[in-house]
Design a protein around this motif. Sequence first.
Motif, short mmCIF file in Angstrom:
data_model
loop_
_atom_site.label_atom_id
_atom_site.label_comp_id
_atom_site.label_asym_id
_atom_site.label_seq_id
_atom_site.Cartn_x
_atom_site.Cartn_y
_atom_site.Cartn_z
N GLY A 99 17.56 5.97 16.00
CA GLY A 99 16.14 5.89 16.33
C GLY A 99 15.92 5.84 17.82
O GLY A 99 16.84 6.08 18.62
N ASP A 100 14.71 5.53 18.20
CA ASP A 100 14.32 5.44 19.61
C ASP A 100 14.16 3.97 19.99
O ASP A 100 13.49 3.21 19.28
CB ASP A 100 13.01 6.20 19.85
CG ASP A 100 13.13 7.68 19.51
OD1 ASP A 100 14.21 8.25 19.75
OD2 ASP A 100 12.15 8.24 18.98
N TRP A 101 14.76 3.60 21.13
CA TRP A 101 14.78 2.19 21.54
C TRP A 101 14.31 2.05 22.99
O TRP A 101 14.58 2.90 23.83
CB TRP A 101 16.19 1.63 21.41
CG TRP A 101 16.73 1.68 20.01
CD1 TRP A 101 17.41 2.70 19.42
CD2 TRP A 101 16.60 0.66 19.02
NE1 TRP A 101 17.73 2.38 18.13
CE2 TRP A 101 17.25 1.14 17.86
CE3 TRP A 101 16.02 -0.61 19.00
CZ2 TRP A 101 17.31 0.39 16.68
CZ3 TRP A 101 16.08 -1.36 17.83
CH2 TRP A 101 16.73 -0.86 16.69
N ASP A 102 13.61 0.93 23.24
CA ASP A 102 13.19 0.57 24.60
C ASP A 102 14.19 -0.43 25.17
O ASP A 102 14.65 -1.34 24.46
CB ASP A 102 11.79 -0.05 24.59
CG ASP A 102 10.71 0.95 24.20
OD1 ASP A 102 10.86 2.14 24.53
OD2 ASP A 102 9.74 0.53 23.54
N GLU A 125 14.82 4.59 28.46
CA GLU A 125 14.81 5.04 27.07
C GLU A 125 16.24 5.12 26.55
O GLU A 125 17.18 5.39 27.30
CB GLU A 125 14.15 6.42 26.95
CG GLU A 125 12.70 6.47 27.41
CD GLU A 125 12.16 7.89 27.37
OE1 GLU A 125 12.98 8.83 27.26
OE2 GLU A 125 10.93 8.05 27.46
N SER A 127 17.98 6.76 22.85
CA SER A 127 17.78 7.37 21.54
C SER A 127 19.14 7.73 20.95
O SER A 127 20.03 8.19 21.68
CB SER A 127 16.92 8.64 21.64
OG SER A 127 15.63 8.33 22.15
N ASP A 129 20.89 9.57 17.24
CA ASP A 129 20.63 10.18 15.93
C ASP A 129 21.63 9.65 14.90
O ASP A 129 22.54 8.89 15.23
CB ASP A 129 20.64 11.71 16.01
CG ASP A 129 22.01 12.30 16.39
OD1 ASP A 129 23.04 11.61 16.21
OD2 ASP A 129 22.05 13.45 16.87
N PHE A 134 23.86 10.19 21.37
CA PHE A 134 22.83 9.39 22.03
C PHE A 134 22.44 10.00 23.37
O PHE A 134 23.18 10.77 23.99
CB PHE A 134 23.29 7.94 22.21
CG PHE A 134 24.43 7.75 23.19
CD1 PHE A 134 24.20 7.67 24.55
CD2 PHE A 134 25.73 7.64 22.72
CE1 PHE A 134 25.25 7.49 25.45
CE2 PHE A 134 26.79 7.45 23.59
CZ PHE A 134 26.55 7.38 24.97
N ASN A 135 21.25 9.62 23.82
CA ASN A 135 20.71 10.06 25.10
C ASN A 135 19.96 8.88 25.70
O ASN A 135 19.18 8.23 25.00
CB ASN A 135 19.80 11.26 24.92
CG ASN A 135 19.36 11.85 26.24
OD1 ASN A 135 18.51 11.28 26.92
ND2 ASN A 135 19.90 12.99 26.60
N GLU A 210 11.30 1.22 19.66
CA GLU A 210 10.19 1.82 20.39
C GLU A 210 8.93 1.78 19.54
O GLU A 210 8.96 2.10 18.35
CB GLU A 210 10.54 3.26 20.76
CG GLU A 210 9.49 3.97 21.57
CD GLU A 210 9.94 5.37 21.97
OE1 GLU A 210 9.44 6.34 21.36
OE2 GLU A 210 10.81 5.48 22.86
#
Length: 212
Positions: A99-102, A125, A127, A129, A134-135, A210
């Motif tokens: 997912g997307d994380w802060d 950021e 992220s 999958d 990850f990125n 996020e």
Amino acid sequence: MTLKTLTAATIAATLLGTVAHADITIIQSGPSGAMPDIQMPAMPNTRMPGHIQPLGDGFGIASAFIRDMMADRMPGFDIDGAIEAAPIIEPPVPVSFAGDWDLLEIYGAGSVPLVFSDELLARAEFSVDVEGNFNASVGCNSIFGHLEEDAGTVETGEIMATLMACSEPVQGMERALTRSLSEAALFAHGRDRLVFLSVDGEPLVRFSAETE
């Protein structure tokens, strides 16, 4: 005749097929009703690159040649009939925290949080999958790689990044985040929190889910 054995008749037929246009000379007749002895013409050189033929009679050479050829073209096939089962490749474990994380905090030595402005943290950021790709970014370069999850442990491979020049404190934050991700060995996460920890259980970096 089954796939379990290539009989002499099969190999003989294969050999004869290679000299179908050659002359065959009967040099001696056997007793009544018996098969005559047949003088086979010299076999052409069937040696092919990559196939080492052992010394021996014609059937032995043909058998070795066919075995090598079948091994090249049909992996798992055995001339004696054993069909080896293909190895079972287990699919990778899906990443449970995809997912997307802060970014909330990055920790330094002694689990002490490093100090960054709220504005800089808000730009960061992370992220990932389900396959573990990850990125991450803190507003300048893109940091990316792959991780594997297994029973509460996590392992990151080589981490790469783009090479744009960044001013401080962005560059320092990028270095700290990259270090934390590369040293991650354990993780803990709940509905909206994710923490990576060192092999000793010390926190390295903390994220929140996020929100839109």
